[in-house]
Design a protein around this motif. Structure first.
Motif, short mmCIF file in Angstrom:
data_model
loop_
_atom_site.label_atom_id
_atom_site.label_comp_id
_atom_site.label_asym_id
_atom_site.label_seq_id
_atom_site.Cartn_x
_atom_site.Cartn_y
_atom_site.Cartn_z
N HIS A 95 4.05 -7.23 72.59
CA HIS A 95 4.09 -8.00 71.35
C HIS A 95 2.41 -7.62 70.59
N LYS A 127 9.57 -13.18 75.71
CA LYS A 127 9.48 -12.87 74.63
C LYS A 127 9.43 -13.93 73.65
N LEU A 180 5.76 -15.48 73.72
CA LEU A 180 4.86 -14.50 72.96
C LEU A 180 5.18 -14.57 71.55
N ALA A 181 6.60 -15.01 71.00
CA ALA A 181 6.70 -15.35 69.76
C ALA A 181 5.97 -16.64 69.22
N ASP A 230 2.43 -16.25 68.83
CA ASP A 230 2.40 -15.56 67.74
C ASP A 230 2.26 -16.62 66.49
#
Length: 142
Positions: A10, A131, A134-135, A138
């Motif tokens: 990422h 995923k 990590l999103a 973010d």
């Protein structure tokens, strides 16, 4: 048998230091690490030193999701290695390696999850889960 490897990457519009520090800050980790939209964080304990332990427990509609482990390597802001287990007193667990490199004005994170071969059926769900984690990181850093 060889371990099963799950790897996700990422890119963040944040410095490697900010990305790295978010993993070890108990005040903010509960907002994104193993957090879900319909859950309520119950416990976030992080002893951010090699050999130190962490515990993250979130109450979810179908029961508590518990994540425990021990830090094996801490090399700020480049590399973090820790175990991941579902029992608090587990001495073993999956091995998670987080590697962060500068990428222009941001950073690129590569997460590698090593799990026992007998847990291969969990590889795809683990990939999807990381995923989402990590999103969430973010969004937290934005």
């Amino acid at each position: 048998m060889s371990p099963v490897i799950v790897r996700v990457t990422h890119r963040f519009d944040a410095s490697p230091e900010r990305v790295f520090d978010a993993w070890l800050d108990p005040a903010t980790a509960g907002r994104w690490l193993f957090a879900t939209a319909d859950g309520q964080m119950q416990r976030v304990q992080i002893d951010a030193l090699v050999g130190g332990r962490y515990a993250i427990v979130e109450r979810r509609p179908n029961g508590d999701a518990e994540h425990f482990g021990r830090y094996l390597e801490i090399d700020r802001p480049h590399r973090l290695v820790f175990t991941l287990a579902m029992e608090e007193d587990a001495d073993q667990g999956d091995r998670i390696t987080v590697e962060i490199v500068a990428d222009g004005d941001g950073s690129l994170l590569t997460l590698t999850h090593e799990m026992a071969a007998e847990n291969a059926e969990y590889a795809k769900p683990a990939e999807s889960g990381w995923k989402m984690v990590l999103a969430a990181l973010d969004r937290h850093l934005a």
